[in-house]
Design an enzyme around this catalytic site. Structure first.
Site, PDB file in Angstrom:
ATOM      1  N   TRP A 102       0.814  -1.214   0.000  1.00  0.00           N
ATOM      2  CA  TRP A 102       0.000   0.000   0.000  1.00  0.00           C
ATOM      3  C   TRP A 102       0.848   1.265   0.000  1.00  0.00           C
ATOM      4  O   TRP A 102       0.397   2.314  -0.452  1.00  0.00           O
ATOM      5  CB  TRP A 102      -0.981  -0.036   1.165  1.00  0.00           C
ATOM      6  CG  TRP A 102      -1.973  -1.144   0.965  1.00  0.00           C
ATOM      7  CD1 TRP A 102      -2.095  -2.302   1.674  1.00  0.00           C
ATOM      8  CD2 TRP A 102      -2.955  -1.226  -0.086  1.00  0.00           C
ATOM      9  NE1 TRP A 102      -3.085  -3.092   1.153  1.00  0.00           N
ATOM     10  CE2 TRP A 102      -3.634  -2.461   0.069  1.00  0.00           C
ATOM     11  CE3 TRP A 102      -3.317  -0.376  -1.132  1.00  0.00           C
ATOM     12  CZ2 TRP A 102      -4.661  -2.866  -0.788  1.00  0.00           C
ATOM     13  CZ3 TRP A 102      -4.342  -0.783  -1.986  1.00  0.00           C
ATOM     14  CH2 TRP A 102      -4.998  -1.999  -1.806  1.00  0.00           C
ATOM     15  N   ASP A 172      -1.219   6.823   6.462  1.00  0.00           N
ATOM     16  CA  ASP A 172      -2.368   5.988   6.146  1.00  0.00           C
ATOM     17  C   ASP A 172      -2.565   5.008   7.300  1.00  0.00           C
ATOM     18  O   ASP A 172      -1.789   4.084   7.481  1.00  0.00           O
ATOM     19  CB  ASP A 172      -2.105   5.246   4.835  1.00  0.00           C
ATOM     20  CG  ASP A 172      -3.236   4.297   4.443  1.00  0.00           C
ATOM     21  OD1 ASP A 172      -4.203   4.149   5.219  1.00  0.00           O
ATOM     22  OD2 ASP A 172      -3.146   3.704   3.357  1.00  0.00           O
ATOM     23  N   LYS A 196     -12.212  -1.308   7.837  1.00  0.00           N
ATOM     24  CA  LYS A 196     -11.443  -2.294   8.584  1.00  0.00           C
ATOM     25  C   LYS A 196     -11.718  -2.165  10.084  1.00  0.00           C
ATOM     26  O   LYS A 196     -12.185  -3.102  10.716  1.00  0.00           O
ATOM     27  CB  LYS A 196      -9.954  -2.138   8.276  1.00  0.00           C
ATOM     28  CG  LYS A 196      -9.644  -2.283   6.783  1.00  0.00           C
ATOM     29  CD  LYS A 196      -8.187  -2.052   6.473  1.00  0.00           C
ATOM     30  CE  LYS A 196      -7.930  -2.010   4.974  1.00  0.00           C
ATOM     31  NZ  LYS A 196      -8.224  -3.262   4.282  1.00  0.00           N
TER      32      LYS A 196
END
Length: 361
Positions: A102, A172, A196
């Site tokens: 990511w 992030d 999540k």
């Protein structure tokens, strides 16, 4: 009805209590004679929902007053592109520390707008560690430094907030937000897709230091302007109201459960159970991540061959353990231990792992 233990990496499990609360209000909400998904986002009723969600998130994460909070459509990948547009001049240097898939994706979103400088990467080791801070080569004039707090695919996590000097640190936190206390004031921007730890897919949370919104950034449509969204309380256009409402229910549930300190305790307990099972398996189960960088949220692991991997996935699903197949980028198996997964879920996984090894080892 029998709900399984859900180890999916995202969209992820939501607490049954939250789902049942939403179910009870689906047809008619709060005496208005209509569903929450049918009323105007500008109505007094929904504005109260939005204000309560922000207040609860501020309480949950101890967000200082000099930070704005945005609830925006889309996920973290959208925000990755908007960071450069809002906070960096065209062609300005931005520093990225890459610790997994990511982090690389974040670079793809901004490379056409700015000069990306990879200050550090652990790709050579297969992303099995966090690049040591002493090896980072930060730029003197970067607009910001970006990290991925937790990598869901490779299973590595920053366990401390890195010091980067006067340049703002952007992070992030999609897969680890609200799983332990964080000192928000050490960051310029904290952002996270909700699906999540915070709620359903389709909404992202952005926590931004207000003074950064004074930067000119780059030419962009107003809909891509964080300052405009903040000025309109995240209602510059019609927001994903159901997702926002459900996320607000999650915040309230987490506060009622004891807040981030309690979820830090649970996260430590869950991850310790699974890592102990891996490390105590005599090599039948393997996790390649350096122990100091191991994620509490996402644990990738491997069995001796692909035939056993497929058997593990099928048999665990039949046993009521959902979502344990590894990401296609790395294969193997993966257990995601987000806030909605109880400690009992981790214990059920460990019990299955030991039984599976006895039958197949």
């Amino acid at each position: 009805m029998s709900r399984v233990h859900n180890f999916s990496a995202g969209p992820a499990a939501l607490p049954e209590a939250v789902l049942r609360h939403a179910q009870s209000e689906m047809l008619e909400w709060n005496g208005v004679g209509a569903s929450i998904v049918e009323i105007s986002h500008r109505s007094a009723e929904f504005m109260e929902v939005a204000a309560r969600a922000e207040a609860d998130l501020r309480s949950l994460l101890s967000i200082p007053d000099d930070y704005g909070v945005l609830f925006l459509a889309g996920g973290a990948t959208t925000q990755q592109a908007l960071l450069a547009l809002n906070f960096a001049a065209p062609g300005q240097t931005v520093d990225y520390v890459v610790s997994g898939h990511w982090g690389k994706t974040a670079i793809k979103q901004v490379k056409d707008y700015v000069n990306v400088h990879v200050a550090a990467t652990s790709e050579a080791s297969g992303f099995t560690d966090i690049p040591p801070r002493r090896d980072w080569q930060l730029s003197n004039d970067a607009a910001y430094v970006h990290i991925t707090a937790n990598e869901t695919i490779h299973g590595v996590e920053f366990r401390e907030t890195p010091e980067v000097g006067a340049v703002p640190l952007f992070a992030d936190f999609s897969s680890s937000i609200a799983s332990e206390p964080i000192e928000v004031s050490k960051y310029g921007v904290v952002y996270a897709g909700a699906q999540k730890n915070l709620g359903p897919v389709g909404v992202a949370v952005v926590i931004v230091r207000r003074d950064l919104l004074e930067r000119a950034g780059q030419p962009r449509a107003d809909i891509f302007n964080y300052a405009s969204h903040l000025a309109r309380d995240s209602m510059l256009n019609t927001p994903p109201t159901w997702n926002w409402y459900l996320t607000g229910l999650m915040f309230r549930w987490m506060l009622d459960q004891g807040g981030v300190a309690e979820f830090a305790r649970r996260s430590a307990a869950k991850s310790q159970l699974v890592y102990d099972a891996i490390d105590g398996s005599g090599g039948f189960y393997r996790n390649a991540v350096v122990p100091a960088a191991r994620s509490r949220m996402n644990i990738p692991f491997f069995v001796p061959d692909e035939t056993l991997t497929a058997r593990f996935v099928a048999e665990s699903k039949a046993a009521g353990l959902m979502g344990l197949k590894g990401h296609k980028a790395v294969g193997g198996l993966r257990a995601s231990l987000y806030n909605a997964l109880p400690v009992e879920g981790a214990q059920a996984l460990v019990d299955f792992m030991r039984d599976f090894q006895q039958r197949n080892g």
